[in-house]
Design an enzyme around this catalytic site. Structure first.
Site, PDB file in Angstrom:
ATOM      1  N   GLU A 110      61.322 -24.194  -7.814  1.00 57.21           N
ATOM      2  CA  GLU A 110      60.074 -24.883  -7.459  1.00 57.21           C
ATOM      3  C   GLU A 110      60.365 -26.271  -6.901  1.00 57.21           C
ATOM      4  O   GLU A 110      61.417 -26.851  -7.165  1.00 57.21           O
ATOM      5  CB  GLU A 110      59.191 -25.036  -8.717  1.00 57.21           C
ATOM      6  CG  GLU A 110      57.978 -24.134  -8.739  1.00 57.21           C
ATOM      7  CD  GLU A 110      56.908 -24.517  -7.701  1.00 57.21           C
ATOM      8  OE1 GLU A 110      57.224 -25.173  -6.688  1.00 57.21           O
ATOM      9  OE2 GLU A 110      55.754 -24.134  -7.910  1.00 57.21           O
ATOM     10  N   ASP A 111      59.397 -26.794  -6.164  1.00 54.59           N
ATOM     11  CA  ASP A 111      59.552 -28.153  -5.627  1.00 54.59           C
ATOM     12  C   ASP A 111      59.206 -29.205  -6.673  1.00 54.59           C
ATOM     13  O   ASP A 111      59.946 -30.153  -6.892  1.00 54.59           O
ATOM     14  CB  ASP A 111      58.719 -28.347  -4.345  1.00 54.59           C
ATOM     15  CG  ASP A 111      57.249 -27.948  -4.507  1.00 54.59           C
ATOM     16  OD1 ASP A 111      56.844 -27.475  -5.586  1.00 54.59           O
ATOM     17  OD2 ASP A 111      56.495 -28.112  -3.530  1.00 54.59           O
ATOM     18  N   ASP A 114      53.722 -30.300 -11.855  1.00 53.45           N
ATOM     19  CA  ASP A 114      52.743 -31.369 -12.074  1.00 53.45           C
ATOM     20  C   ASP A 114      51.964 -30.990 -13.331  1.00 53.45           C
ATOM     21  O   ASP A 114      52.470 -31.171 -14.447  1.00 53.45           O
ATOM     22  CB  ASP A 114      51.888 -31.398 -10.788  1.00 53.45           C
ATOM     23  CG  ASP A 114      50.895 -32.523 -10.727  1.00 53.45           C
ATOM     24  OD1 ASP A 114      50.291 -32.851 -11.745  1.00 53.45           O
ATOM     25  OD2 ASP A 114      50.697 -33.082  -9.639  1.00 53.45           O
ATOM     26  N   PHE A 164      51.829 -39.515  -5.853  1.00 53.11           N
ATOM     27  CA  PHE A 164      51.939 -38.406  -4.914  1.00 53.11           C
ATOM     28  C   PHE A 164      53.153 -38.637  -4.023  1.00 53.11           C
ATOM     29  O   PHE A 164      53.224 -39.627  -3.297  1.00 53.11           O
ATOM     30  CB  PHE A 164      50.663 -38.284  -4.077  1.00 53.11           C
ATOM     31  CG  PHE A 164      50.603 -37.000  -3.322  1.00 53.11           C
ATOM     32  CD1 PHE A 164      50.203 -35.826  -3.949  1.00 53.11           C
ATOM     33  CD2 PHE A 164      50.964 -36.942  -1.980  1.00 53.11           C
ATOM     34  CE1 PHE A 164      50.167 -34.624  -3.264  1.00 53.11           C
ATOM     35  CE2 PHE A 164      50.931 -35.749  -1.281  1.00 53.11           C
ATOM     36  CZ  PHE A 164      50.530 -34.589  -1.914  1.00 53.11           C
ATOM     37  N   ARG A 177      57.475 -32.752   5.409  1.00 53.44           N
ATOM     38  CA  ARG A 177      58.394 -31.816   4.747  1.00 53.44           C
ATOM     39  C   ARG A 177      59.832 -32.022   5.212  1.00 53.44           C
ATOM     40  O   ARG A 177      60.780 -31.732   4.497  1.00 53.44           O
ATOM     41  CB  ARG A 177      57.991 -30.362   5.038  1.00 53.44           C
ATOM     42  CG  ARG A 177      56.704 -29.905   4.386  1.00 53.44           C
ATOM     43  CD  ARG A 177      56.609 -28.378   4.437  1.00 53.44           C
ATOM     44  NE  ARG A 177      55.257 -27.898   4.251  1.00 53.44           N
ATOM     45  CZ  ARG A 177      54.678 -27.702   3.069  1.00 53.44           C
ATOM     46  NH1 ARG A 177      55.332 -27.945   1.964  1.00 53.44           N
ATOM     47  NH2 ARG A 177      53.455 -27.241   3.005  1.00 53.44           N
TER      48      ARG A 177
HETATM   49  P1  5GP Z   1      50.643 -27.808 -10.701  1.00 51.64           P
HETATM   50  O1  5GP Z   1      49.953 -26.489 -10.921  1.00 51.64           O
HETATM   51  O2  5GP Z   1      51.920 -27.980 -11.458  1.00 51.64           O
HETATM   52  O3  5GP Z   1      49.698 -28.958 -10.942  1.00 51.64           O
HETATM   53  O4  5GP Z   1      50.906 -27.853  -9.130  1.00 51.64           O
HETATM   54  C1  5GP Z   1      52.165 -27.846  -8.567  1.00 51.64           C
HETATM   55  C2  5GP Z   1      52.023 -27.861  -7.056  1.00 51.64           C
HETATM   56  O5  5GP Z   1      51.177 -28.945  -6.641  1.00 51.64           O
HETATM   57  C3  5GP Z   1      53.361 -28.105  -6.405  1.00 51.64           C
HETATM   58  O6  5GP Z   1      54.040 -26.910  -6.136  1.00 51.64           O
HETATM   59  C4  5GP Z   1      52.966 -28.870  -5.147  1.00 51.64           C
HETATM   60  O7  5GP Z   1      52.646 -27.951  -4.119  1.00 51.64           O
HETATM   61  C5  5GP Z   1      51.708 -29.628  -5.535  1.00 51.64           C
HETATM   62  N1  5GP Z   1      52.010 -31.018  -5.937  1.00 51.64           N
HETATM   63  C6  5GP Z   1      51.917 -31.559  -7.164  1.00 51.64           C
HETATM   64  N2  5GP Z   1      52.296 -32.854  -7.170  1.00 51.64           N
HETATM   65  C7  5GP Z   1      52.633 -33.146  -5.885  1.00 51.64           C
HETATM   66  C8  5GP Z   1      53.125 -34.348  -5.243  1.00 51.64           C
HETATM   67  O8  5GP Z   1      53.347 -35.417  -5.811  1.00 51.64           O
HETATM   68  N3  5GP Z   1      53.386 -34.232  -3.896  1.00 51.64           N
HETATM   69  C9  5GP Z   1      53.173 -33.090  -3.185  1.00 51.64           C
HETATM   70  N4  5GP Z   1      53.463 -33.116  -1.888  1.00 51.64           N
HETATM   71  N5  5GP Z   1      52.723 -31.947  -3.767  1.00 51.64           N
HETATM   72  C10 5GP Z   1      52.451 -31.980  -5.106  1.00 51.64           C
END
Ligand code: 5GP
Length: 191
Positions: A110-111, A114, A164, A177
């Protein structure tokens, strides 16, 4: 014939509206460490790296080349909250895996984690498919907004503050990206 210009007034890589959090060098050094850990942990296993599109594609490309093992890769795409106001935890599979993971040792790549809602739903879905093991590698861990506090990340690149971030695969409305580093957009209205 005019000489090809090598001068650029301003480029995305030198964009003054970006504050670098992790440089390209820091990232590459960390990826080597993660690759060495994974190489050691997955000796003799049938490893498949499952990349969650699109954000993790850059991390996957570097991480897989730092793992000195026989492995395969596969891709999944799921809906994320980015087009909505907040994460609901509802996950729609936009693209499923191409191959079965039955009996395989799956490492989800995963990237960023959050709230953890998207990932935890994805792990539920993958958990019903007969894999030998399922672990998680996330390039970034943003622990502050975490709702799924029970989610454990087995391999983490860096921990980030509750801001963010963009770059190294992560976007803001599709942009950034391609940055080789991780940055915060200082003034989103000027982006
Ligand atoms: P979660 O379900 O954990 O809240 O969401 C994770 C997804 O939200 C990540 O895969 C990403 O696509 C997006 N996301 C969450 N935080 C960030 C951030 O700081 N920057 C970016 N570009 N995407 C984020």
């Amino acid at each position: 014939m005019a000489a090809e210009s090598t001068q650029f007034a301003s480029t995305e890589f030198t964009n003054p509206n970006l504050e670098v959090l992790f440089s390209e060098k820091e990232i590459q050094d960390r990826i080597k460490e993660l690759g060495a850990h994974i190489t050691s942990d997955y000796q003799g296993k049938d490893l498949v790296l499952v990349s969650v599109l699109k954000g993790s594609c850059v991390f996957l490309a570097d991480l897989m080349r730092a793992i000195d093992l026989k492995l395969t890769i596969d891709f999944m795409s799921v809906s994320s909250y980015k087009n909505e106001l907040k994460s609901t935890g509802d996950v729609e599979i936009l693209k499923d895996l191409s191959n079965s993971i039955r009996g395989k040792d799956v490492l989800v790549v995963e990237d960023i984690i959050d709230t953890g809602l998207t990932l935890s739903r994805l792990l539920d879905i993958l958990g019903s498919r007969g894999a030998n093991s399922i672990k998680l590698a996330s390039f970034l861990d943003k622990p502050e907004p975490r709702i799924k506090t029970e989610l454990s990340i087995d391999y983490t690149g860096f921990v980030v503050p509750n801001k963010f971030v963009v770059g190294y695969g992560l976007d803001a409305a599709g942009r950034y990206r391609n940055l080789p580093f991780i940055a915060v957009v200082k003034d989103p209205s000027a982006a």
